[in-house]
Design a protein around this motif. Structure first.
Motif, PDB file in Angstrom:
ATOM      1  N   ALA A 149      -3.786 -11.075 -15.348  1.00 41.91           N
ATOM      2  CA  ALA A 149      -3.965 -12.298 -16.536  1.00 41.91           C
ATOM      3  C   ALA A 149      -4.173 -11.588 -17.815  1.00 41.91           C
ATOM      4  O   ALA A 149      -4.677 -10.449 -18.189  1.00 41.91           O
ATOM      5  CB  ALA A 149      -5.534 -12.751 -16.236  1.00 41.91           C
ATOM      6  N   ILE A 150      -3.542 -12.361 -18.869  1.00 39.23           N
ATOM      7  CA  ILE A 150      -3.473 -11.904 -20.253  1.00 39.23           C
ATOM      8  C   ILE A 150      -4.108 -13.069 -20.887  1.00 39.23           C
ATOM      9  O   ILE A 150      -3.966 -14.302 -20.972  1.00 39.23           O
ATOM     10  CB  ILE A 150      -2.148 -11.721 -20.345  1.00 39.23           C
ATOM     11  CG1 ILE A 150      -1.403 -10.860 -19.717  1.00 39.23           C
ATOM     12  CG2 ILE A 150      -2.025 -11.539 -22.100  1.00 39.23           C
ATOM     13  CD1 ILE A 150       0.060 -10.604 -20.386  1.00 39.23           C
ATOM     14  N   LEU A 151      -5.307 -12.792 -21.587  1.00 40.76           N
ATOM     15  CA  LEU A 151      -5.873 -13.848 -22.555  1.00 40.76           C
ATOM     16  C   LEU A 151      -5.461 -13.686 -23.886  1.00 40.76           C
ATOM     17  O   LEU A 151      -5.502 -12.545 -24.498  1.00 40.76           O
ATOM     18  CB  LEU A 151      -7.578 -13.413 -22.364  1.00 40.76           C
ATOM     19  CG  LEU A 151      -8.213 -14.158 -21.297  1.00 40.76           C
ATOM     20  CD1 LEU A 151      -7.987 -13.301 -20.051  1.00 40.76           C
ATOM     21  CD2 LEU A 151      -9.674 -14.242 -21.567  1.00 40.76           C
ATOM     22  N   MET A 152      -5.109 -14.730 -24.486  1.00 43.85           N
ATOM     23  CA  MET A 152      -4.409 -14.676 -25.748  1.00 43.85           C
ATOM     24  C   MET A 152      -5.317 -15.998 -26.677  1.00 43.85           C
ATOM     25  O   MET A 152      -5.973 -16.733 -26.327  1.00 43.85           O
ATOM     26  CB  MET A 152      -2.978 -15.256 -25.618  1.00 43.85           C
ATOM     27  CG  MET A 152      -2.380 -14.133 -24.924  1.00 43.85           C
ATOM     28  SD  MET A 152      -0.655 -14.600 -24.474  1.00 43.85           S
ATOM     29  CE  MET A 152      -0.745 -15.968 -23.006  1.00 43.85           C
ATOM     30  N   GLY A 175       0.502 -24.998 -18.675  1.00 43.85           N
ATOM     31  CA  GLY A 175       1.826 -24.989 -18.342  1.00 43.85           C
ATOM     32  C   GLY A 175       1.877 -23.960 -17.089  1.00 43.85           C
ATOM     33  O   GLY A 175       1.302 -23.371 -16.762  1.00 43.85           O
ATOM     34  N   ASN A 176       3.080 -24.294 -16.611  1.00 40.50           N
ATOM     35  CA  ASN A 176       3.686 -23.403 -15.530  1.00 40.50           C
ATOM     36  C   ASN A 176       5.029 -22.832 -15.557  1.00 40.50           C
ATOM     37  O   ASN A 176       5.939 -23.213 -16.407  1.00 40.50           O
ATOM     38  CB  ASN A 176       3.974 -24.133 -14.204  1.00 40.50           C
ATOM     39  CG  ASN A 176       2.286 -25.039 -13.959  1.00 40.50           C
ATOM     40  OD1 ASN A 176       1.830 -24.095 -13.034  1.00 40.50           O
ATOM     41  ND2 ASN A 176       2.219 -26.096 -14.214  1.00 40.50           N
ATOM     42  N   LYS A 200      -2.988 -16.339 -19.444  1.00 38.67           N
ATOM     43  CA  LYS A 200      -1.553 -16.348 -18.710  1.00 38.67           C
ATOM     44  C   LYS A 200      -1.707 -15.570 -17.342  1.00 38.67           C
ATOM     45  O   LYS A 200      -2.142 -14.236 -17.601  1.00 38.67           O
ATOM     46  CB  LYS A 200      -0.434 -15.498 -19.516  1.00 38.67           C
ATOM     47  CG  LYS A 200       0.950 -15.469 -18.923  1.00 38.67           C
ATOM     48  CD  LYS A 200       2.107 -14.700 -19.936  1.00 38.67           C
ATOM     49  CE  LYS A 200       3.326 -14.835 -19.372  1.00 38.67           C
ATOM     50  NZ  LYS A 200       4.474 -14.379 -20.325  1.00 38.67           N
ATOM     51  N   THR A 201      -1.498 -16.192 -16.401  1.00 38.97           N
ATOM     52  CA  THR A 201      -1.778 -15.319 -14.981  1.00 38.97           C
ATOM     53  C   THR A 201      -0.415 -15.249 -14.329  1.00 38.97           C
ATOM     54  O   THR A 201       0.214 -16.258 -14.300  1.00 38.97           O
ATOM     55  CB  THR A 201      -2.713 -16.431 -14.061  1.00 38.97           C
ATOM     56  OG1 THR A 201      -4.049 -16.473 -14.845  1.00 38.97           O
ATOM     57  CG2 THR A 201      -3.016 -15.629 -12.710  1.00 38.97           C
ATOM     58  N   ILE A 202      -0.183 -14.185 -14.003  1.00 40.85           N
ATOM     59  CA  ILE A 202       0.816 -13.774 -13.483  1.00 40.85           C
ATOM     60  C   ILE A 202       0.707 -13.230 -11.870  1.00 40.85           C
ATOM     61  O   ILE A 202       0.011 -12.653 -11.669  1.00 40.85           O
ATOM     62  CB  ILE A 202       1.748 -12.605 -14.079  1.00 40.85           C
ATOM     63  CG1 ILE A 202       1.725 -12.885 -15.602  1.00 40.85           C
ATOM     64  CG2 ILE A 202       3.062 -12.085 -13.529  1.00 40.85           C
ATOM     65  CD1 ILE A 202       1.917 -11.756 -16.623  1.00 40.85           C
ATOM     66  N   LEU A 203       1.578 -13.885 -11.035  1.00 41.13           N
ATOM     67  CA  LEU A 203       1.300 -13.417  -9.730  1.00 41.13           C
ATOM     68  C   LEU A 203       2.291 -12.579  -9.353  1.00 41.13           C
ATOM     69  O   LEU A 203       3.617 -12.574  -9.505  1.00 41.13           O
ATOM     70  CB  LEU A 203       1.619 -14.860  -8.814  1.00 41.13           C
ATOM     71  CG  LEU A 203       0.776 -16.011  -9.207  1.00 41.13           C
ATOM     72  CD1 LEU A 203       1.447 -17.335  -8.206  1.00 41.13           C
ATOM     73  CD2 LEU A 203      -0.434 -15.849  -9.116  1.00 41.13           C
TER      74      LEU A 203
END
Length: 239
Positions: free
Chosen positions: A117-120, A44-45, A72-75
């Motif tokens: 980045a958050i890994l879940m 998803g974006n 989840k990668t946050i710029l």
């Protein structure tokens, strides 16, 4: 180097064991080549970044069964770095405290360049909005019959931990097999007060279709606003 995690297992009411992460670690990498995870698929974006499915590169080398994560990668843009950093820290601090079978679990975090980045886990098949689009009229044997109680339980758990989600909607509810999972704590709030219906907080985000009247009017919101939003989701699920 793969992020060191102390893990265990926990049996759920649904039967199979799920992985429980403790002592969440954070790593800083100099280059994307140093990141020990391989991209598998885009999930998803969003406004701040994107979510994809990844697996540890080390598992490919040793032939072990792959464990996948939702990343989840946050710029982090320079112009909004302070606000973005606050949201990231808030989301991670809240997720570290949570341990419920119907709430997403954090496994690890890392930074590389301007990306956080958050890994879940678990990696979902789809979200509830997508599921309802595919199944507009629930069948008598639909798993949705069980999801009402699961979602109510997850929200009650959040409130017992003095956390308000503040953006409950089908897109923030994930589906993995027959299990439903509440996710996205980017704007969640730790009330740091006794849990009462008068607990309030400022308004900084809303999804009009699911927000409570006081949120739509940009007034202060309490935990009742979460309950209203979940009720809107229930109504959509039932019809």
């Amino acid at each position: 180097m793969e992020l060191p995690l102390e893990t265990g297992t926990q049996t759920t009411r649904d039967g199979p064991e799920r992985q429980v992460f403790r002592n969440i670690q954070h790593e800083d990498y100099e280059s994307p080549r140093d990141v020990p995870y391989r991209h598998i698929d885009v999930l998803g974006n969003g406004h701040y970044g994107f979510v994809d499915e990844v697996e540890a590169k080390s598992q490919q080398a040793d032939g072990s069964t792959a464990v996948t994560y939702a990343r989840k990668t946050i710029l982090v843009q320079k112009a909004r770095s302070a606000e973005t950093t606050r949201r990231i820290r808030n989301e991670i601090d809240i997720m570290k405290r949570l341990d419920h079978e119907h709430v997403i679990r954090i496994a690890a975090t890392y930074t590389v360049g301007n990306r956080f980045a958050i890994l879940m886990q678990p990696v979902a098949t789809m979200n509830l909005a997508e599921y309802m689009d595919r199944h507009p009229k629930p069948a008598s044997d639909s798993p949705m019959r069980c999801w009402f109680g699961c979602l109510a339980s997850s929200l009650a758990y959040l409130h017992s931990e003095r956390i308000k989600h503040r953006d409950i909607k089908p897109a923030n509810i994930l589906i993995k097999g027959a299990t439903i999972i509440l996710t996205d704590f980017g704007i969640a709030h730790d009330v740091q007060d006794d849990l009462t219906s008068s607990t309030v907080g400022t308004v900084d985000s809303k999804t009009p279709m699911y927000c409570a009247p006081e949120v739509a009017d940009e007034k202060r919101r309490g935990r009742a606003a979460d309950i209203f939003s979940l009720g809107c989701v229930f109504l959509e699920m039932a019809t």
